[in-house]
Design a protein around this motif. Structure first.
Motif, PDB file in Angstrom:
ATOM      1  N   LYS A   1       0.805  -1.223   0.000  1.00 32.61           N
ATOM      2  CA  LYS A   1       0.000   0.000   0.000  1.00 32.61           C
ATOM      3  C   LYS A   1       0.835   1.269   0.000  1.00 32.61           C
ATOM      4  O   LYS A   1       0.331   2.342  -0.258  1.00 32.61           O
ATOM      5  N   LYS A   2       2.154   1.148   0.248  1.00 33.80           N
ATOM      6  CA  LYS A   2       3.047   2.303   0.156  1.00 33.80           C
ATOM      7  C   LYS A   2       3.731   2.373  -1.206  1.00 33.80           C
ATOM      8  O   LYS A   2       4.703   3.098  -1.382  1.00 33.80           O
ATOM      9  N   SER A   3       3.251   1.595  -2.164  1.00 37.57           N
ATOM     10  CA  SER A   3       3.760   1.531  -3.543  1.00 37.57           C
ATOM     11  C   SER A   3       5.191   1.015  -3.633  1.00 37.57           C
ATOM     12  O   SER A   3       5.906   1.319  -4.576  1.00 37.57           O
ATOM     13  N   LYS A   4       5.615   0.210  -2.672  1.00 36.83           N
ATOM     14  CA  LYS A   4       6.922  -0.443  -2.742  1.00 36.83           C
ATOM     15  C   LYS A   4       6.765  -1.735  -3.536  1.00 36.83           C
ATOM     16  O   LYS A   4       5.872  -2.528  -3.271  1.00 36.83           O
ATOM     17  N   ILE A   5       7.653  -1.940  -4.493  1.00 37.11           N
ATOM     18  CA  ILE A   5       7.564  -3.121  -5.346  1.00 37.11           C
ATOM     19  C   ILE A   5       8.050  -4.342  -4.570  1.00 37.11           C
ATOM     20  O   ILE A   5       9.174  -4.366  -4.072  1.00 37.11           O
ATOM     21  N   LEU A   6       7.199  -5.367  -4.477  1.00 36.95           N
ATOM     22  CA  LEU A   6       7.547  -6.592  -3.776  1.00 36.95           C
ATOM     23  C   LEU A   6       7.993  -7.686  -4.740  1.00 36.95           C
ATOM     24  O   LEU A   6       8.969  -8.383  -4.486  1.00 36.95           O
ATOM     25  N   LEU A   7       7.277  -7.854  -5.843  1.00 37.42           N
ATOM     26  CA  LEU A   7       7.580  -8.870  -6.851  1.00 37.42           C
ATOM     27  C   LEU A   7       7.312  -8.301  -8.237  1.00 37.42           C
ATOM     28  O   LEU A   7       6.472  -7.404  -8.387  1.00 37.42           O
ATOM     29  N   ILE A   8       7.998  -8.836  -9.243  1.00 43.55           N
ATOM     30  CA  ILE A   8       7.739  -8.430 -10.620  1.00 43.55           C
ATOM     31  C   ILE A   8       7.577  -9.675 -11.486  1.00 43.55           C
ATOM     32  O   ILE A   8       8.204 -10.702 -11.235  1.00 43.55           O
ATOM     33  N   TYR A   9       6.699  -9.558 -12.494  1.00 41.56           N
ATOM     34  CA  TYR A   9       6.448 -10.640 -13.439  1.00 41.56           C
ATOM     35  C   TYR A   9       6.342 -10.044 -14.838  1.00 41.56           C
ATOM     36  O   TYR A   9       5.655  -9.041 -15.036  1.00 41.56           O
ATOM     37  N   ASN A  10       6.970 -10.677 -15.799  1.00 42.93           N
ATOM     38  CA  ASN A  10       6.943 -10.215 -17.178  1.00 42.93           C
ATOM     39  C   ASN A  10       5.593 -10.580 -17.803  1.00 42.93           C
ATOM     40  O   ASN A  10       5.155 -11.729 -17.720  1.00 42.93           O
ATOM     41  N   THR A  11       4.953  -9.611 -18.456  1.00 41.08           N
ATOM     42  CA  THR A  11       3.641  -9.866 -19.062  1.00 41.08           C
ATOM     43  C   THR A  11       3.727 -10.748 -20.297  1.00 41.08           C
ATOM     44  O   THR A  11       2.694 -11.177 -20.800  1.00 41.08           O
ATOM     45  N   LYS A  12       4.934 -11.021 -20.786  1.00 39.85           N
ATOM     46  CA  LYS A  12       5.071 -11.964 -21.898  1.00 39.85           C
ATOM     47  C   LYS A  12       4.737 -13.383 -21.436  1.00 39.85           C
ATOM     48  O   LYS A  12       4.316 -14.208 -22.239  1.00 39.85           O
ATOM     49  N   PHE A  13       4.927 -13.649 -20.151  1.00 38.98           N
ATOM     50  CA  PHE A  13       4.747 -14.999 -19.644  1.00 38.98           C
ATOM     51  C   PHE A  13       3.601 -15.138 -18.650  1.00 38.98           C
ATOM     52  O   PHE A  13       3.118 -16.234 -18.422  1.00 38.98           O
ATOM     53  N   PHE A  14       3.193 -14.023 -18.036  1.00 43.72           N
ATOM     54  CA  PHE A  14       2.210 -14.092 -16.959  1.00 43.72           C
ATOM     55  C   PHE A  14       1.050 -13.141 -17.218  1.00 43.72           C
ATOM     56  O   PHE A  14       1.202 -12.099 -17.856  1.00 43.72           O
ATOM     57  N   THR A  15      -0.084 -13.499 -16.674  1.00 39.96           N
ATOM     58  CA  THR A  15      -1.258 -12.636 -16.696  1.00 39.96           C
ATOM     59  C   THR A  15      -1.901 -12.691 -15.313  1.00 39.96           C
ATOM     60  O   THR A  15      -1.732 -13.660 -14.574  1.00 39.96           O
ATOM     61  N   TYR A  16      -2.616 -11.621 -14.985  1.00 38.85           N
ATOM     62  CA  TYR A  16      -3.322 -11.581 -13.709  1.00 38.85           C
ATOM     63  C   TYR A  16      -4.755 -11.168 -14.007  1.00 38.85           C
ATOM     64  O   TYR A  16      -4.992 -10.147 -14.663  1.00 38.85           O
ATOM     65  N   PRO A  17      -5.740 -11.930 -13.551  1.00 38.45           N
ATOM     66  CA  PRO A  17      -7.114 -11.667 -13.953  1.00 38.45           C
ATOM     67  C   PRO A  17      -7.724 -10.378 -13.444  1.00 38.45           C
ATOM     68  O   PRO A  17      -8.602  -9.818 -14.082  1.00 38.45           O
ATOM     69  N   HIS A  18      -7.252  -9.855 -12.312  1.00 37.66           N
ATOM     70  CA  HIS A  18      -7.867  -8.656 -11.717  1.00 37.66           C
ATOM     71  C   HIS A  18      -6.901  -7.512 -11.627  1.00 37.66           C
ATOM     72  O   HIS A  18      -6.856  -6.792 -10.643  1.00 37.66           O
ATOM     73  N   LYS A  19      -6.084  -7.289 -12.626  1.00 33.34           N
ATOM     74  CA  LYS A  19      -5.103  -6.199 -12.536  1.00 33.34           C
ATOM     75  C   LYS A  19      -5.801  -4.850 -12.655  1.00 33.34           C
ATOM     76  O   LYS A  19      -6.799  -4.701 -13.321  1.00 33.34           O
ATOM     77  N   ARG A  20      -5.186  -3.837 -11.959  1.00 31.09           N
ATOM     78  CA  ARG A  20      -5.750  -2.483 -11.966  1.00 31.09           C
ATOM     79  C   ARG A  20      -5.017  -1.634 -12.956  1.00 31.09           C
ATOM     80  O   ARG A  20      -3.881  -1.748 -13.180  1.00 31.09           O
TER      81      ARG A  20
END
Length: 184
Positions: free
Chosen positions: A165-184
């Protein structure tokens, strides 16, 4: 090629694996520093009783204690990130890579201060410093280690970022390989 769908369980497992790799090197060093700090404090008490005020010994102890606090702070940050993911207090957003810098290592006592860590810069959420020692050992379809993400990140590509919630990046995933159904 079919993209893998990211889930809460996947985030939890990936972050847990990432912090375990980091803590394996952090905890032994913290234990050594704590032991040395305790021994130095005991020695300082005896030294002050015998010869009086010793400025350099006190300065050395202050530096050791500050180093202990830095390591403890790092462990608390890892724990807070894990708790944020565990309690589902995170957001998954899409951001674009605008820059990337490889790690520069200089050997030698004086040159070591000019060393810089590897980093990936994102347009909206800033910098992410990957752990270049963290290589994925999972049997999943796609690798998600920081090393793979770093070398697979090119300027202009989009990544899914798991942020707190403080906008600190915890993990990253490349969109070439991953998708997330509820992304904002």
């Amino acid at each position: 090629m079919e993209k893998e769908v990211l889930t809460h369980e996947r985030f939890l497992c990936d972050y847990k694996t990432r912090i375990q790799k980091n803590l394996k090197s952090l905890i032994p060093l913290l234990i050594v520093l704590l032991c040395v700090s305790i021994l130095m404090i005991i020695a300082l008490i005896h030294l002050i009783e015998e010869i009086g005020f010793a400025f350099f010994v006190i300065l050395y102890i202050v530096v050791l204690v500050c180093a202990n606090f830095v390591f403890i702070d790092a462990m608390i940050c890892y724990h807070n990130g894990y708790q944020a993911i565990k309690s589902k207090r995170y957001y998954v957003v899409t951001d674009e890579v605008i820059g990337k810098q490889e790690a520069e290592r200089y050997h030698g006592r004086l040159l070591r201060t000019y060393s810089t860590p590897a980093k990936i810069e994102f347009r909206a959420y800033g910098e992410y410093f990957p752990n270049m020692k963290y290589t994925g050992d999972s049997s999943d379809q796609f690798a998600v280690s920081d090393v793979d993400n770093f070398y697979g990140a090119f300027i202009g590509e989009e990544f899914l970022l798991v942020i707190n919630k403080k906008s600190k990046i915890l993990l990253i995933y490349n969109t070439k390989f991953f998708t997330y159904p509820h992304k904002r």
